[in-house]
Write an enzyme that holds these catalytic residues in place. Structure first.
Site, PDB file in Angstrom:
ATOM      1  N   GLY A   6       0.846  -1.203   0.000  1.00  0.00           N
ATOM      2  CA  GLY A   6       0.000   0.000   0.000  1.00  0.00           C
ATOM      3  C   GLY A   6       0.874   1.243   0.000  1.00  0.00           C
ATOM      4  O   GLY A   6       1.914   1.262   0.654  1.00  0.00           O
ATOM      5  N   GLU A  57       5.828  -5.375   5.675  1.00  0.00           N
ATOM      6  CA  GLU A  57       6.285  -6.746   5.958  1.00  0.00           C
ATOM      7  C   GLU A  57       6.234  -7.660   4.723  1.00  0.00           C
ATOM      8  O   GLU A  57       7.111  -8.530   4.568  1.00  0.00           O
ATOM      9  CB  GLU A  57       5.470  -7.369   7.090  1.00  0.00           C
ATOM     10  CG  GLU A  57       3.996  -7.193   6.895  1.00  0.00           C
ATOM     11  CD  GLU A  57       3.142  -8.276   7.560  1.00  0.00           C
ATOM     12  OE1 GLU A  57       1.972  -7.992   7.792  1.00  0.00           O
ATOM     13  OE2 GLU A  57       3.629  -9.389   7.806  1.00  0.00           O
ATOM     14  N   ASP A 116       0.688   2.063   9.125  1.00  0.00           N
ATOM     15  CA  ASP A 116       0.243   1.285  10.293  1.00  0.00           C
ATOM     16  C   ASP A 116       1.268   1.252  11.440  1.00  0.00           C
ATOM     17  O   ASP A 116       0.919   0.889  12.550  1.00  0.00           O
ATOM     18  CB  ASP A 116      -0.070  -0.158   9.885  1.00  0.00           C
ATOM     19  CG  ASP A 116      -1.116  -0.244   8.797  1.00  0.00           C
ATOM     20  OD1 ASP A 116      -1.905   0.704   8.663  1.00  0.00           O
ATOM     21  OD2 ASP A 116      -1.143  -1.252   8.073  1.00  0.00           O
TER      22      ASP A 116
END
Ligand code: F6P
Length: 341
Positions: A10, A103, A127
């Site tokens: 993203g 990740e 995040d």
């Protein structure tokens, strides 16, 4: 030496700042060539690359998104894609890669490193859930956007004597909710790390409304009711096996209105949290990460990710970064709780 840089997963504010600093460090300090790989790992599979110059990365520091494009492409489990990727690395004589991502992108970087490729990772995500780094860039911008939204919701909540529920992003970590909730003075913050009890929440809100006539409830998208399951927007999985989260805010808002009788409205902030211009903090962090990632390539410090520890940029093993998500510090949540009700 020729390095390739890519942005995967993203998007988030600050990606262009990294691309700019990687390019500038490589060209100005080391006199290397830089190739921009388009749309994350997909660009290496398809051979979509473009040379980056000081000219092509000028004027992008303040811009959101990524000039290279991004995707959630996962070549790890597809032999054909993996060999195309290896083929293009050779074809374009790419000696080392700087992979900017969360990740998932970093787990591909790790696999490439294990295959003998020279890779350095840069952690990005709004995040803030990557292990081993105090902060990821993009997070500070997202928190600022949510805080501003909470401030705006406060005035309308107060005028109409309503409860405002705000659903925010964060996947399975409640960092955005806790930081923006503290900064915005939220009256309740629901996060994935602490399953919530709707009865307790409503009791707390009713008590508050004995002396105050409005409330702000921040709900992180991965929040789970006690004894229940995470709420999904769609069961469809992306290339890394992630389902799409979202919808818990609607359920919480409806339950609150039903159980308390107080008029309640929902705001889902969605992708506004990761669009637009990065804050000064994120521009600086992203710039530092980019410079130190290229320095790591120069030193031969491969299979590593740059990370912020206290005031310093260090490198840590990619294995350490992708092992598990970083969850909210309960000391911080305890501070947030003091202001509930
Ligand atoms: O990881 C960043 C993030 O913005 C999450 O907070 C969110 O759940 C997800 O990406 C949404 O991604 P997309 O809509 O791009 O699939």
């Amino acid at each position: 030496m020729r390095i390739g840089v890519l942005t995967g997963g993203g998007d988030c504010p600050g990606l262009n700042a990294v691309i700019r600093s990687v390019t500038r460090r490589a060209i100005v300090t080391y006199n290397w060539d830089v190739l921009g790989i388009q749309n994350g790992w997909s660009g290496l599979i398809k051979g979509h690359v473009e040379p980056l110059s000081l000219y092509s990365v000028s004027g992008i520091l303040h811009r959101g998104g990524t000039i290279l494009g991004t995707s959630r492409t996962n070549p790890k489990d597809n032999r054909d894609d993996w060999s195309k990727l290896q083929h293009h690395l050779k074809k374009y004589s790419i000696d080392a890669i700087v992979a900017v991502g969360g990740e998932d992108t970093l787990s591909v970087a790790l696999q490439l490193h294990q295959d003998g490729m020279k890779v350095v990772g840069v952690p990005k995500t709004i995040d803030n859930d990557i292990k081993g780094t105090d902060y990821t860039f993009g997070f500070n911008t997202a928190v600022s956007i949510v805080t501003e939204a909470i401030d705006r919701l406060h005035t309308t909540a107060e005028s109409h004597h309503r409860i405002m529920v705000v659903e925010v992003m964060g996947r399975h970590s409640g960092w955005i909710a806790v930081h923006a909730g503290i900064a915005g003075g939220a009256d309740a913050i629901l996060i994935p790390e602490v399953p919530f009890d709707i009865k307790d929440l409503c009791k707390q809100l009713k008590k508050r409304h004995e002396h105050k006539r409005f409330s702000i409830v921040v709900v992180s998208e991965g929040t789970v009711p006690k004894g229940g399951n995470v709420i999904l927007q769609s069961e469809k999985k992306d290339a890394f096996g992630h389902v799409r989260l979202g919808g818990v805010g609607r359920i919480v808002a409806d339950e609150i209105e039903e159980r308390t009788g107080i008029e309640t409205r929902l705001t889902v902030l969605g992708h506004t949290q990761r669009g637009g211009s990065p804050t000064a903090y994120d521009r600086i962090l992203a710039t530092r990460f980019g410079v130190r990632a290229v320095d790591a390539v120069k030193k031969g410090d491969f299979g590593k990710m740059v990370a912020l520890r206290s005031e310093n940029i260090i490198t840590i093993k990619l294995e350490e970064a992708v092992l598990e998500n970083k969850v909210v510090d309960m000391d911080l949540y305890e501070i947030a709780e003091l202001f509930f009700g």
